[in-house]
Write a protein that holds these residues in place. Structure first.
Motif, mmCIF file in Angstrom:
data_model
loop_
_atom_site.group_PDB
_atom_site.id
_atom_site.type_symbol
_atom_site.label_atom_id
_atom_site.label_comp_id
_atom_site.label_asym_id
_atom_site.label_seq_id
_atom_site.Cartn_x
_atom_site.Cartn_y
_atom_site.Cartn_z
ATOM 1 N N ASP A 1 1.042 -1.318 0.235
ATOM 2 C CA ASP A 1 -0.326 -0.012 0.308
ATOM 3 C C ASP A 1 0.825 1.230 -0.028
ATOM 4 O OD1 ASP A 1 -1.773 -1.781 0.477
ATOM 5 O OD2 ASP A 1 -2.451 -1.735 2.473
ATOM 6 N N GLU A 2 2.519 1.449 0.637
ATOM 7 C CA GLU A 2 2.976 2.332 0.421
ATOM 8 C C GLU A 2 3.969 2.657 -0.494
ATOM 9 O OE1 GLU A 2 4.269 3.544 4.279
ATOM 10 O OE2 GLU A 2 2.021 2.791 5.269
ATOM 11 N N PHE A 3 4.496 0.820 -1.390
ATOM 12 C CA PHE A 3 5.737 1.395 -2.078
ATOM 13 C C PHE A 3 5.711 0.092 -3.457
ATOM 14 C CE2 PHE A 3 7.336 1.240 2.463
ATOM 15 C CZ PHE A 3 7.952 2.483 1.601
ATOM 16 N N ASP A 4 6.197 0.600 -3.889
ATOM 17 C CA ASP A 4 5.997 0.256 -5.482
ATOM 18 C C ASP A 4 6.690 -0.929 -5.096
ATOM 19 O OD1 ASP A 4 4.163 1.750 -6.629
ATOM 20 O OD2 ASP A 4 6.072 3.043 -8.104
ATOM 21 N N ILE A 5 6.603 -2.419 -5.284
ATOM 22 C CA ILE A 5 7.102 -3.624 -5.384
ATOM 23 C C ILE A 5 7.166 -3.744 -6.998
ATOM 24 C CG2 ILE A 5 7.201 -5.501 -4.544
ATOM 25 C CD1 ILE A 5 7.407 -3.306 -2.083
ATOM 26 N N SER A 6 8.779 -4.296 -7.398
ATOM 27 C CA SER A 6 8.925 -5.555 -7.878
ATOM 28 C C SER A 6 7.964 -7.085 -8.834
ATOM 29 C CB SER A 6 10.385 -5.223 -8.493
ATOM 30 O OG SER A 6 10.587 -6.378 -8.067
ATOM 31 N N PRO A 7 7.752 -7.282 -9.924
ATOM 32 C CA PRO A 7 7.040 -8.669 -9.725
ATOM 33 C C PRO A 7 8.101 -9.669 -9.072
ATOM 34 C CG PRO A 7 7.520 -7.446 -11.943
ATOM 35 C CD PRO A 7 8.179 -6.256 -10.856
ATOM 36 N N ALA A 8 8.350 -10.478 -8.474
ATOM 37 C CA ALA A 8 8.684 -11.159 -7.572
ATOM 38 C C ALA A 8 9.809 -11.992 -8.491
ATOM 39 C CB ALA A 8 7.843 -12.131 -6.656
ATOM 40 N N ARG A 9 10.679 -12.646 -7.778
ATOM 41 C CA ARG A 9 11.509 -13.280 -9.121
ATOM 42 C C ARG A 9 12.332 -14.276 -8.690
ATOM 43 N NH1 ARG A 9 16.893 -11.517 -9.235
ATOM 44 N NH2 ARG A 9 17.291 -8.989 -8.066
ATOM 45 N N VAL A 10 12.928 -15.686 -8.586
ATOM 46 C CA VAL A 10 13.266 -16.636 -8.083
ATOM 47 C C VAL A 10 14.850 -16.627 -7.774
ATOM 48 C CG1 VAL A 10 12.904 -18.972 -7.495
ATOM 49 C CG2 VAL A 10 10.882 -17.975 -7.718
ATOM 50 N N VAL A 11 15.820 -16.186 -6.990
ATOM 51 C CA VAL A 11 16.600 -16.489 -7.479
ATOM 52 C C VAL A 11 17.071 -17.394 -6.027
ATOM 53 C CG1 VAL A 11 16.915 -14.360 -7.450
ATOM 54 C CG2 VAL A 11 17.258 -14.668 -5.407
ATOM 55 N N PRO A 12 18.608 -18.060 -6.050
ATOM 56 C CA PRO A 12 19.227 -19.029 -5.120
ATOM 57 C C PRO A 12 20.089 -18.149 -4.472
ATOM 58 C CG PRO A 12 20.671 -19.727 -7.494
ATOM 59 C CD PRO A 12 19.312 -18.155 -7.139
ATOM 60 N N LEU A 13 19.582 -18.785 -3.100
ATOM 61 C CA LEU A 13 20.457 -17.607 -1.470
ATOM 62 C C LEU A 13 20.952 -18.729 -1.016
ATOM 63 C CD1 LEU A 13 17.492 -15.476 -0.540
ATOM 64 C CD2 LEU A 13 19.186 -14.892 -2.192
ATOM 65 N N ARG A 14 22.076 -18.644 -0.643
ATOM 66 C CA ARG A 14 22.761 -20.450 0.699
ATOM 67 C C ARG A 14 22.354 -20.228 0.885
ATOM 68 N NH1 ARG A 14 27.242 -18.608 3.924
ATOM 69 N NH2 ARG A 14 27.334 -16.893 2.802
ATOM 70 N N GLY A 15 21.984 -21.209 1.969
ATOM 71 C CA GLY A 15 21.150 -21.375 3.092
ATOM 72 C C GLY A 15 20.187 -21.409 2.438
ATOM 73 N N PHE A 16 18.992 -20.995 1.855
ATOM 74 C CA PHE A 16 17.605 -21.237 1.945
ATOM 75 C C PHE A 16 17.092 -21.859 0.342
ATOM 76 C CE2 PHE A 16 18.528 -17.355 4.601
ATOM 77 C CZ PHE A 16 18.114 -17.601 5.629
ATOM 78 N N GLY A 17 17.977 -22.017 -0.648
ATOM 79 C CA GLY A 17 17.461 -22.498 -1.986
ATOM 80 C C GLY A 17 16.844 -21.435 -2.611
ATOM 81 N N GLU A 18 16.037 -22.116 -3.703
ATOM 82 C CA GLU A 18 15.537 -21.191 -4.229
ATOM 83 C C GLU A 18 13.980 -20.502 -3.658
ATOM 84 O OE1 GLU A 18 16.180 -20.992 -7.821
ATOM 85 O OE2 GLU A 18 17.758 -22.279 -7.005
ATOM 86 N N THR A 19 14.792 -18.752 -3.679
ATOM 87 C CA THR A 19 13.908 -18.658 -3.377
ATOM 88 C C THR A 19 12.932 -16.512 -3.742
ATOM 89 O OG1 THR A 19 14.837 -18.710 -0.920
ATOM 90 C CG2 THR A 19 13.543 -16.390 -0.902
ATOM 91 N N GLU A 20 11.867 -16.470 -3.363
ATOM 92 C CA GLU A 20 11.492 -15.342 -4.131
ATOM 93 C C GLU A 20 11.908 -13.530 -3.391
ATOM 94 O OE1 GLU A 20 7.038 -15.682 -4.063
ATOM 95 O OE2 GLU A 20 7.240 -17.284 -5.511
ATOM 96 N N ILE A 21 12.422 -13.135 -4.260
ATOM 97 C CA ILE A 21 12.702 -11.674 -3.955
ATOM 98 C C ILE A 21 12.115 -10.571 -4.659
ATOM 99 C CG2 ILE A 21 14.849 -12.802 -2.659
ATOM 100 C CD1 ILE A 21 16.228 -11.320 -4.752
ATOM 101 N N ALA A 22 11.967 -9.638 -4.471
ATOM 102 C CA ALA A 22 11.392 -8.617 -5.378
ATOM 103 C C ALA A 22 11.942 -7.140 -4.846
ATOM 104 C CB ALA A 22 9.741 -8.270 -5.031
ATOM 105 N N GLN A 23 12.247 -6.436 -5.740
ATOM 106 C CA GLN A 23 13.001 -5.001 -4.824
ATOM 107 C C GLN A 23 11.599 -4.017 -5.369
ATOM 108 O OE1 GLN A 23 14.831 -6.832 -7.647
ATOM 109 N NE2 GLN A 23 15.555 -7.029 -5.453
ATOM 110 N N MET A 24 12.120 -3.435 -3.614
ATOM 111 C CA MET A 24 11.034 -1.960 -2.899
ATOM 112 C C MET A 24 11.624 -0.757 -3.591
ATOM 113 S SD MET A 24 10.075 -1.505 0.487
ATOM 114 C CE MET A 24 11.070 -0.481 1.040
ATOM 115 N N SER A 25 10.577 -0.016 -3.904
ATOM 116 C CA SER A 25 10.845 1.483 -3.920
ATOM 117 C C SER A 25 9.836 2.483 -3.733
ATOM 118 C CB SER A 25 11.108 2.054 -5.166
ATOM 119 O OG SER A 25 10.709 1.979 -5.960
ATOM 120 N N GLU A 26 10.110 3.542 -3.276
ATOM 121 C CA GLU A 26 9.230 4.585 -2.995
ATOM 122 C C GLU A 26 7.447 4.859 -4.256
ATOM 123 O OE1 GLU A 26 9.590 7.544 0.454
ATOM 124 O OE2 GLU A 26 11.650 7.262 -0.539
#
Length: 342
Positions: free
Chosen positions: A309-334
């Motif tokens: 509701d307060e920030f723009d969020i990019s579409p989620a993308r899946v990246v491999p993160l050490r210790g977590f495996g394939e993980t969904e992340i996104a970029q946030m901006s005003e």
């Protein structure tokens, strides 16, 4: 003049100084050796020394006064008092003196000791305040109070919380290439500003490690809007750096990662102790920070709905993160701020 009601031998033997003066003429009629030792100008048959006369003036009816006299290189404090007497129709003034030097010396020692105690108490209070400020810089107040009360801090699980991890880009190169005093001074200014931003948004700064800054929301007191608070603080930190870079010679760019989850908080160490947090949210925030581009905020997928509701969020993308495996992340901006789109 005969004084039948006073024993001359008794007067000479007592330690109190006695001097009898004829009231009208001021002539000393009699004195004992003690008085004469204290005041060598007081001689029988002579007018009372003007200094002593002024010292007690019209003493009858007045409170005792103190005078100082020197006897064999030592300064004595003599308390003089006087009262009137009548003998064979002659008005007399009987002056009594007591050596209160030891009393005054004792009082001076007590006053000096009291001043020393007061001074030491103030120093201890200042030291206590400094220690308290130092400890409050490395641990939350509730943890500090627990530590001061019980001498230890029990590890606690905090869930859910949001962990903000910030790291500067090319800090090592900047520190090596520039004046280290200038670099550290600027870093201190920036971290001080971050502390104010964190406090404004309910973030608890946990630690700084070199150029890394870590803060947590929802700790030590749970809060339902921990994700939004962390996002607001992160956005304001980026905004602060952008404004600062417009007016300063050195450009500072940072990457930020924010993750929600659980952490364990406890005091670590015995002699050199710090308050630290551990857990999945801390590790996730560190991995997300590494996924960010300069001046970018990366969040975990579980935060999307909380901050949408307060920030723009990019579409989620899946990246491999050490210790977590394939993980969904996104970029946030005003809103209105350019951001990377997956």
């Amino acid at each position: 003049m005969q004084l039948q009601d006073i024993s001359s031998r008794l007067i000479q033997s007592i330690s109190v100084g006695i001097c009898i003066v004829e009231a009208e003429t001021g002539v000393i009629i009699s004195q004992n050796d003690t008085f004469g030792t204290w005041f060598d100008t007081a001689v029988t048959g002579q007018v009372l020394d003007i200094g002593l006369a002024v010292a007690f003036g019209e003493l009858p009816g007045r409170k005792p006064v103190e005078v100082r006299t020197k006897v064999k290189r030592r300064t004595l404090v003599i308390e003089l008092s006087a009262h009137e007497a009548l003998h064979n129709g002659t008005r007399l003034i009987v002056v009594e003196g007591q050596n209160i030097s030891r009393l005054r010396e004792t009082e001076a020692m007590i006053d000096s000791y009291s001043d020393m105690v007061d001074r030491r108490t103030r120093e201890l209070e200042r030291e206590k305040t400094q220690v308290e400020k130092l400890l409050l810089n490395i641990m939350p107040r509730s943890v500090y109070e627990e530590y001061m009360t019980f001498g230890s801090v029990a590890p606690r699980l905090f869930e859910p919380v949001s962990v903000l991890m910030l790291d500067f880009v090319d800090f090592t190169r900047m520190a090596a290439a520039g004046d280290p005093n200038v670099t550290v001074a600027e870093l201190n200014d920036i971290f001080t500003a971050f502390d104010r931003i964190s406090e404004l948004h309910g973030c608890e700064r946990i630690k700084t490690v070199g150029d890394c800054y870590m803060a947590v929301t929802g700790l030590p007191h749970p809060t339902s809007d921990h994700a939004v608070s962390a996002a607001r603080a992160a956005a304001k930190m980026i905004r602060y750096l952008k404004r600062r870079n417009q007016t300063h010679e050195h450009t500072w760019t940072a990457r930020i990662g924010i993750a929600t989850g659980s952490v364990v908080g406890s005091v670590v160490g015995v002699q050199k102790y710090i308050y630290d947090v551990f857990g999945p949210a801390v590790n996730m925030a560190a991995r997300l920070q590494a996924q960010s581009e300069p001046m970018e905020i990366t969040i975990c997928a579980s935060m999307r709905d909380s901050v949408l509701d307060e920030f723009d969020i990019s579409p989620a993308r899946v990246v491999p993160l050490r210790g977590f495996g394939e993980t969904e992340i996104a970029q946030m901006s005003e809103p209105g701020v350019n951001r990377r789109v997956a």
